[in-house]
Design an enzyme around this catalytic site. Structure first.
Site, PDB file in Angstrom:
ATOM      1  N   SER A 146     -24.648 -73.673  18.271  1.00 37.29           N
ATOM      2  CA  SER A 146     -24.240 -74.726  19.479  1.00 37.29           C
ATOM      3  C   SER A 146     -25.153 -76.156  19.206  1.00 37.29           C
ATOM      4  CB  SER A 146     -24.659 -74.367  21.293  1.00 37.29           C
ATOM      5  OG  SER A 146     -25.045 -75.401  22.056  1.00 37.29           O
ATOM      6  N   TYR A 159     -28.568 -69.350  28.438  1.00 35.34           N
ATOM      7  CA  TYR A 159     -27.056 -69.560  26.935  1.00 35.34           C
ATOM      8  C   TYR A 159     -27.547 -70.775  25.822  1.00 35.34           C
ATOM      9  CZ  TYR A 159     -23.105 -72.678  24.300  1.00 35.34           C
ATOM     10  OH  TYR A 159     -22.425 -73.038  23.838  1.00 35.34           O
TER      11      TYR A 159
END
Length: 258
Positions: A146, A159
Site C-alpha cells: 500500500s 491498516y
C-alpha cells in the site's frame, strides 16, 4: 519475444481475496495472460461468479472458498488446487480489511482483526503455498502492499502497520527464497476505489485530498494494477525479487503539486 516473456500459459495461479476489488482485477488479468486461475475468498457466491468468468475465457479453475485467518482453509485450498492441476506457480495475496478510528481509541480487537487478516494472513498463505514452489524450484509470490507501506494515513493505524509489515515480509521472504527459484515481490497500489475503501474516498474531503496529492489528478482503475501483476508473475520479471512496485499515479514521488 516480448509476447512469450509475458505469456502465462501453463501456469497455475491462486489469488486470495480474488473475487472483489484489486484481487479480482488481478485474477482476471492473469487469466487473460494465459494462466489457469483460482480466485478464492470467503463468499461462495462470489467465488462461483468469478470462476464462471475465468472459464468463459477458456481457462480452468477450482471453486473453493477460503479465509486467510484460517490456516486449515488455506491448506484445503492448496490441496484442492494441487489435486486438480498438480502445482501452484503463482500466489497473489490480495485479501485485506481496514478499520478507521482515532489511533488512541482503536480497540485491541479491531487492531488484531486487521493485523491477523492483512499481515498474518499473508504470512499464512506464503507458509502454506511456498513450500511447493520451493520443491519445484519455481514460483512467483505477489503481495499487496500500500501507499501506507511508506507513509502514514490518518486514523487507519492498524491498516498502515499491517501494510508496512507486508513490505518487510516481502523483502525477507525474497531473500530467503531467492536461491530456490521463488521470486517474492509486492505491489503498492495508490488510491483505487474498491469495496474496501469506497466509503472513505468517494465524495469525501479525504478523497479530495488524496486526489490532490496524486499528480495524475485522478484515482486509479482496478485494471491498471493487473498489468503489474502479470509482469511480476511472468518470465519478464525473472531477475526481480524483493521489490515493492508502486502503481500510484505519482503519489509517492510527489511533494508539491501546485
Amino acid at each position: 519475444m516480448a509476447k512469450s516473456l509475458f505469456d502465462l500459459s501453463g501456469r497455475v495461479a491462486v489469488v486470495t481475496g480474488g473475487t472483489t476489488g484489486l484481487g479480482y482485477a488481478i485474477a482476471i488479468g492473469l487469466a487473460e495472460a494465459g494462466a489457469d486461475v483460482v480466485a478464492s475468498s470467503r463468499r461462495a457466491e462470489q467465488v462461483e461468479m468469478v470462476a464462471g468468468e475465468i472459464e468463459a475465457m477458456g481457462r480452468r479453475t477450482v471453486r473453493l472458498t477460503s479465509d486467510v485467518t484460517d490456516r486449515g482453509s488455506l491448506e484445503a485450498l492448496r490441496n484442492a488446487v494441487v489435486a486438480e492441476f498438480g502445482k501452484v506457480n503463482i500466489l497473489v495475496n490480495a485479501a485485506g480489511v481496514t478499520h478507521k478510528a482515532p489511533t488512541l481509541e482503536e480497540t485491541e480487537a479491531e487492531w488484531a482483526r486487521v493485523l491477523d487478516t492483512n499481515l498474518t494472513g499473508t504470512l499464512r498463505a506464503c507458509q502454506v503455498f511456498a513450500p511447493g514452489m520451493v520443491k519445484a524450484r519455481y514460483g512467483r509470490i505477489i503481495n499487496i502492499a500500500s501507499l501506507s507501506t511508506f507513509v502514514g494515513f490518518k486514523e487507519v493505524a492498524a491498516y498502515c502497520a499491517s501494510k508496512a509489515g507486508i513490505g518487510s515480509l516481502t523483502q525477507v521472504l525474497a531473500i530467503e527464497l531467492a536461491t530456490h527459484g521463488v521470486n517474492v515481490n509486492a505491489i503498492a497500489p495508490g488510491v483505487f476505489p474498491t469495496p474496501l475503501n469506497r466509503a472513505i474516498v468517494e465524495g469525501t474531503a479525504r478523497g479530495a485530498e488524496l486526489k490532490m496529492r496524486t499528480p495524475m489528478g485522478r484515482f486509479g482503475e482496478a485494471k491498471e494494477v493487473a498489468g503489474t501483476a502479470v509482469y511480476l508473475a511472468s518470465e519478464a520479471a525473472g531477475f526481480v525479487t524483493g521489490e515493492i512496485i508502486a502503481v500510484d499515479g505519482g503519489f509517492l514521488a510527489s511533494a508539491v503539486n501546485q
